[in-house]
Design an enzyme around this catalytic site. Structure first.
Site, PDB file in Angstrom:
ATOM      1  CE1 TYR A 355      -3.052   2.818   0.496  1.00 20.56           C
ATOM      2  CE2 TYR A 355      -1.698   3.311   2.887  1.00 20.56           C
ATOM      3  CZ  TYR A 355      -3.107   3.483   2.136  1.00 20.56           C
ATOM      4  OH  TYR A 355      -2.867   5.120   2.381  1.00 20.56           O
ATOM      5  CE  LYS A 359      -1.797   6.540  -1.657  1.00 16.36           C
ATOM      6  NZ  LYS A 359      -3.421   7.172  -2.163  1.00 16.36           N
TER       7      LYS A 359
END
Length: 612
Positions: A355, A359
């Protein structure tokens, strides 16, 4: 899958646009009927509708008619590098308004006192928001409409599903949310519907596709009028498939940027990231952007760590999918391979999970490819329930810390794995929204990229030992109840300092009892229905405990802290009236009050629906 705190309206990799559309013909104005949507297939005109009828003392003015689409030789079609410099535009507009441009145009990135405040800035603005079905975006849309009903228009990018259009998702998954009850109560149901009709359009799209999955005609219409683009779409699972995370979190910003470069009147692109993109850093992290290809492993002194090539990672994810399918792996095996790949690549370069790694790469793309587009990257930490708006404790879905709270309150979990002296960096959702809105007028028109942490670990840390105390006290004084309505008695929450003690406690409490039943079967002692049911429950709890220990340890032992000097400076610059409407004073949060009187009651009311 475990969810990080950035709520989003997910983005799958296929587009199915079936909803009705509305668009502007030359010289005509479009006002959509309630929750009408715009997709890539149909362009039609709708007649002008009457203004909203509000209760006495309330008013919602009609949006100004959108201008006709620009001609082919307009500024829209010029490369970004050929457009007039935005700083000079801002200065010229300031002089026309009789203000000093130097008061708000600061090429060093510092924030001076500025004449353009939040509510005036939003007036007559057209905004495009991705991730519109998500937790964060719903609060944003509601806040804008509540504080500035004279906003010109909100385009909400919503991905159609197999059997549901973007328009239907807007009606059924966004507008029915309790978050909009305040608007309904303020204006009345009829005026609320009229407000939505005139101000909000569902646009069928997909953050994971080029031009957000919109057709050229729709892109042209949307781009011609947009002033601010906001990306709140993300996949927030810590253990997501690598290809999915790359497609949404890394390529999504690039896709939005391609739309931004077609907007002649664009003032700002705002990207919602996460403070945890700081990865394995330790100590206080500054609010600074990533350079393209930056590796935190190498930053921390690991000279043997490989260089990061973002385009190579994108290609690697795609080739991994092709390899899995060439081997004819079933969907479960394919997903396991791609989850494992994402975790390996993240750790290789200095990030704790897929994640935050994907990002971070999305941020890198924005920095490298923005040209002269003004960009604000907002990095919230763990986004949880509202401090006060639209309602105290309002929350949608179970967020990061919540499974632990709920399991503990039900007596299913004695404690969790953490550093007792560490910090749990939590931020209320309305604080994040207020920060985003306060940033907009201060960065609009400026040829710069700025990063803003919205977090608490430096300014107002919630120490895990205090978290345990506040949560334990709450459930002792206000226990949850079992099916018979009896209070569930619990001991004080435990904190396990390492994985070994956590795993041993979980095994003794949840695994051993199920093994005892199996050991007795050869002796002719067969478990009855109640025992079998109990064993199934214990097995599920044990698996959940194992999962928590594996996924959350990176965050409950996290060593990085997030500087919030920029957002604190903005907070200090707000007028008293703005501070009341858009409070972002992080230091004012009382953690005992927030957890005991706001957040946990909010979980019981909005998530558990009173089943507490």
């Amino acid at each position: 899958m475990a969810q990080a705190m950035l709520s989003c309206g997910g983005a799958a990799r296929t587009r199915n646009s079936r909803s009705l559309a509305g668009a502007t013909a030359r010289g005509r104005c479009v006002f959509l009927t309630p929750a009408r949507s715009l997709d890539s297939h149909t362009i039609s005109d709708f007649p002008r509708q009457r203004a909203c009828r509000l209760r006495p003392g309330k008013s919602v003015s009609r949006s100004k008619p959108p201008q006709s689409l620009p001609s082919s030789n307009s500024n829209r079609s010029k490369p970004t590098s050929q457009r007039p410099d935005r700083v000079r535009i801002a200065a010229a507009m300031s002089l026309l308004n009789g203000t000093d441009a130097a008061a708000f145009v600061n090429t060093t990135g510092e924030h001076n006192a500025e004449p353009c405040t939040i509510i005036p800035f939003l007036k007559d603005k057209t905004l495009l928001v991705t991730g519109a079905t998500g937790f964060l975006a719903k609060v944003l849309v509601e806040k804008i409409l509540f504080e500035q009903p004279d906003v010109k228009h909100l385009y909400l990018i919503i991905q159609p599903r197999k059997d549901i259009t973007a328009e239907q998702r807007l009606k059924e998954q966004v507008l029915t949310s309790p978050v909009f009850n305040r608007l309904r109560q303020t204006h009345g149901e009829e005026a609320f519907e009229q407000l939505i009709s005139e101000k909000v359009t569902a646009v069928a799209g997909n953050i994971g596709e080029e031009m957000l999955g919109m057709s050229p005609d729709v892109v042209e219409q949307v781009a011609a009028s947009c002033n601010v683009l906001i990306n709140s779409a993300a996949t927030t699972s810590f253990d997501e498939r690598y290809d999915t995370a790359i497609n949404i979190n890394t390529l999504g910003p690039r896709n939005l940027l391609s739309v931004a470069k077609k907007c002649p009147d664009l003032e700002l692109l705002m990207h919602v990231s996460t403070a945890f993109v700081n990865g394995l850093r330790e100590g206080e992290a500054k609010e600074e952007p990533f350079a393209m290809g930056h590796s935190i492993r190498r930053e921390l002194g690991d000279v043997a760590a490989p260089m990061l090539d973002v385009d190579r990672e994108i290609a690697l994810a795609q080739s991994a999918v092709e390899a899995a399918r060439s081997r004819q792996l079933d969907s479960t095996a394919e997903t396991e391979k791609l989850v494992e790949l994402g975790t390996q690549r993240a750790e290789m370069f200095g990030w704790q999970d897929t994640y935050v790694f994907t990002k971070a790469m999305g941020e890198m793309i924005l920095g490298a490819e923005r040209e002269n587009i003004p960009v604000a990257i907002v990095r919230p930490s763990i986004v949880e329930s509202a401090l006060s708006e639209p309602y105290k404790g309002w929350i949608e879905g179970i967020r990061m810390a919540d499974p632990i709270l709920i399991a503990y309150g039900k007596g299913q979990m004695r404690g969790f794995l953490a550093n007792r002296d560490g910090v749990l960096d939590v931020i209320p959702v309305d604080t994040v929204i207020n920060a985003m809105l306060a940033i907009m007028p201060r960065l609009a028109h400026r040829d710069t990229l700025q990063v803003y942490h919205v977090a608490t670990s430096v300014a107002n840390p919630l120490v895990i030992d205090s978290f345990v105390e506040f949560v334990s006290d709450h459930f002792k004084n206000t226990p949850m109840v079992d099916k018979e309505g009896n209070p569930i008695e619990i001991d004080k929450m435990s904190v396990f300092p390492n994985k070994e003690t956590f795993a041993l406690d979980a095994w003794l409490r949840y695994k051993l009892p199920t093994q005892t039943s199996k050991l007795l079967q050869p002796l002719g002692v067969k478990p009855g229905p109640d025992q079998r049911k109990r064993d199934i429950i214990l097995k599920k709890i044990y698996e959940q405990m194992e999962y928590f220990g594996r996924i959350y340890a990176s965050y409950t032992f996290y060593k990085c802290r997030f500087s919030v000097s920029k957002i604190q400076a903005i907070s200090e610059q707000l007028s008293p009236a703005e501070r009341e409407k858009f409070p972002i004073d992080i230091q004012a949060i009382d953690w005992r009050e927030y957890l005991s009187d706001i957040h946990i009651p909010g979980l019981k009311k909005f998530v558990l629906k009173g089943r507490a």
